[in-house]
Design a protein around this motif. Structure first.
Motif, PDB file in Angstrom:
ATOM      1  N   LYS A  92       0.788  -1.194   0.040  1.00  0.00           N
ATOM      2  CA  LYS A  92      -0.205   0.019   0.096  1.00  0.00           C
ATOM      3  C   LYS A  92       0.742   1.125  -0.004  1.00  0.00           C
ATOM      4  O   LYS A  92       0.636   2.295  -0.695  1.00  0.00           O
ATOM      5  CB  LYS A  92      -0.927  -0.098   1.291  1.00  0.00           C
ATOM      6  N   SER A  96       0.772   4.018  -2.864  1.00  0.00           N
ATOM      7  CA  SER A  96       0.281   5.652  -2.457  1.00  0.00           C
ATOM      8  C   SER A  96       1.590   6.366  -2.833  1.00  0.00           C
ATOM      9  O   SER A  96       1.362   7.771  -2.982  1.00  0.00           O
ATOM     10  CB  SER A  96      -0.173   5.668  -1.014  1.00  0.00           C
ATOM     11  N   LEU A 135      -5.241   3.048  -5.574  1.00  0.00           N
ATOM     12  CA  LEU A 135      -4.746   4.596  -5.744  1.00  0.00           C
ATOM     13  C   LEU A 135      -6.056   5.290  -5.157  1.00  0.00           C
ATOM     14  O   LEU A 135      -5.651   6.538  -4.711  1.00  0.00           O
ATOM     15  CB  LEU A 135      -4.341   4.697  -6.936  1.00  0.00           C
ATOM     16  N   GLY A 137      -8.413   4.514  -3.136  1.00  0.00           N
ATOM     17  CA  GLY A 137      -8.726   4.149  -1.653  1.00  0.00           C
ATOM     18  C   GLY A 137     -10.202   3.678  -1.740  1.00  0.00           C
ATOM     19  O   GLY A 137     -10.839   3.597  -0.704  1.00  0.00           O
TER      20      GLY A 137
END
Ligand code: G4P
Length: 308
Positions: A92, A96, A135, A137
């Motif tokens: 993750k 990000s 990306l 979320g």
């Protein structure tokens, strides 16, 4: 051999759509399968994206050989306007960081307060939707696997202000040669292929005996390194597939076991394509092109001489 054409009719539509929006794209995010970076690309991406900086995401690296993946990362990073990262859907933090990486690639826009516009591209099943979801979320509807675009293009706004578009249309992998077809099938990148299941297993077994014999020995508790695909499949059949009537080895079952375990990652971390193989092929293609050009020139010269 395979009868799949990598450039079917509806690709023309996708190409037109991509060409239309390409002018308004600052960065291409190209998702590749880390296990087969060459065979999982679509040549249109590099053709249409010429001059546009690209971030190559070597995705599904949780299934790939880390040493070989690092070699690919280093190779791609040596190319102009190209950044590569080894990634998978569980990372993750790394995911990000992608928007900022995009900004870094086009400082002329990001430093001047202008919106950076990225487009994410990749063949089906490479992990594009999963990446977009991570990306953003949130989960978005999967539209990627439609043969052609129906209603324009999807565009999303990311937290850092960057605009992210999805590819308008489906991009097939390039299946130009025998190896690419088999590797896409063996890895599970394409599922229902035109190639016989058992042939794919034989190709995979041959490759594993050559490149990863120690993984075979460990997984199937073999006494020695198998000499060839047939020996390996027979050994798996004997140990795991059970014997059919008359003591005959069930080769279909053995093939199934090998392919399922290979695709699922139980066999270990495996990468089908290496940078050196690619460079060698590339070099050979260049030599061949030069040879053809020289032949053509010689033929031209002979024709000219004949005229005199
Ligand atoms: P796409 O939009 O490019 O077509 O691909 P998508 O995100 O739908 O991903 C395809 C499959 O690959 C999904 O499995 C997804 O979970 C898996 N996947 C995506 N990224 C990674 C990764 O980094 N590592 C691993 N190991 N798997 C990844 P699925 O929905 O279960 O489909 P399937 O496996 O049943 O085909």
């Amino acid at each position: 051999m395979m009868s799949i054409n990598w450039f079917p009719g509806h690709m023309h539509k996708a190409r037109k759509e991509i060409a239309k929006v390409m002018d308004e794209i600052d960065v291409v995010i190209e998702v590749l399968d880390a296990r087969l970076p060459v065979s999982s690309e679509n040549p249109m991406i590099s053709q249409l994206g010429k001059g546009t900086p690209v971030i190559k995401l070597l995705n599904k690296s949780d299934l790939a050989d880390p040493v070989r993946t690092q070699e690919w990362v280093d190779y791609y990073n040596s190319l102009p306007d190209t950044r590569a990262i080894m990634i998978d859907y569980k990372q993750k933090k790394l995911i990000s960081s992608i928007p900022n990486l995009c900004n870094e690639l086009v400082p002329s826009r990001s430093n001047n307060g202008r919106q950076v516009r990225a487009m994410i591209m990749g063949i089906p099943n490479v992990g594009k939707s999963t990446m977009i979801n991570a990306l953003l979320g949130k989960k978005i509807a999967k539209v990627g696997n439609e043969p052609a675009v129906t209603k324009g293009q999807k565009r999303f706004l990311l937290k850092n202000g960057m605009a992210l578009s999805d590819t308008p249309g489906m991009l097939w992998p390039k299946i130009e040669d025998r190896d690419s077809g088999y590797r896409l099938a063996a890895s599970g990148a394409i599922k229902n292929t035109a190639i016989e299941f058992q042939q794919v297993a034989e190709y995979a077994a041959e490759f594993l005996c050559q490149d990863y014999p120690e993984l075979m020995v460990a997984r199937y508790k073999l006494k020695k390194i198998p000499e060839n695909a047939d020996e390996l499949l027979k050994e798996i059949g004997r140990k795991r597939g059970g014997l059919r009537a008359g003591g005959k080895i069930d080769m279909h079952k053995a093939s199934e076991i090998l392919l399922n375990e290979l695709r699922g990652g139980q066999i270990g971390l495996v990468t089908y394509e290496t940078v050196s193989e690619w460079l060698e092929k590339w070099e050979q293609q260049r030599i061949e092109a030069e040879r053809l050009a020289a032949e053509e020139l010689a033929a031209e010269a002979a024709k000219e001489q004949g005229k005199e």
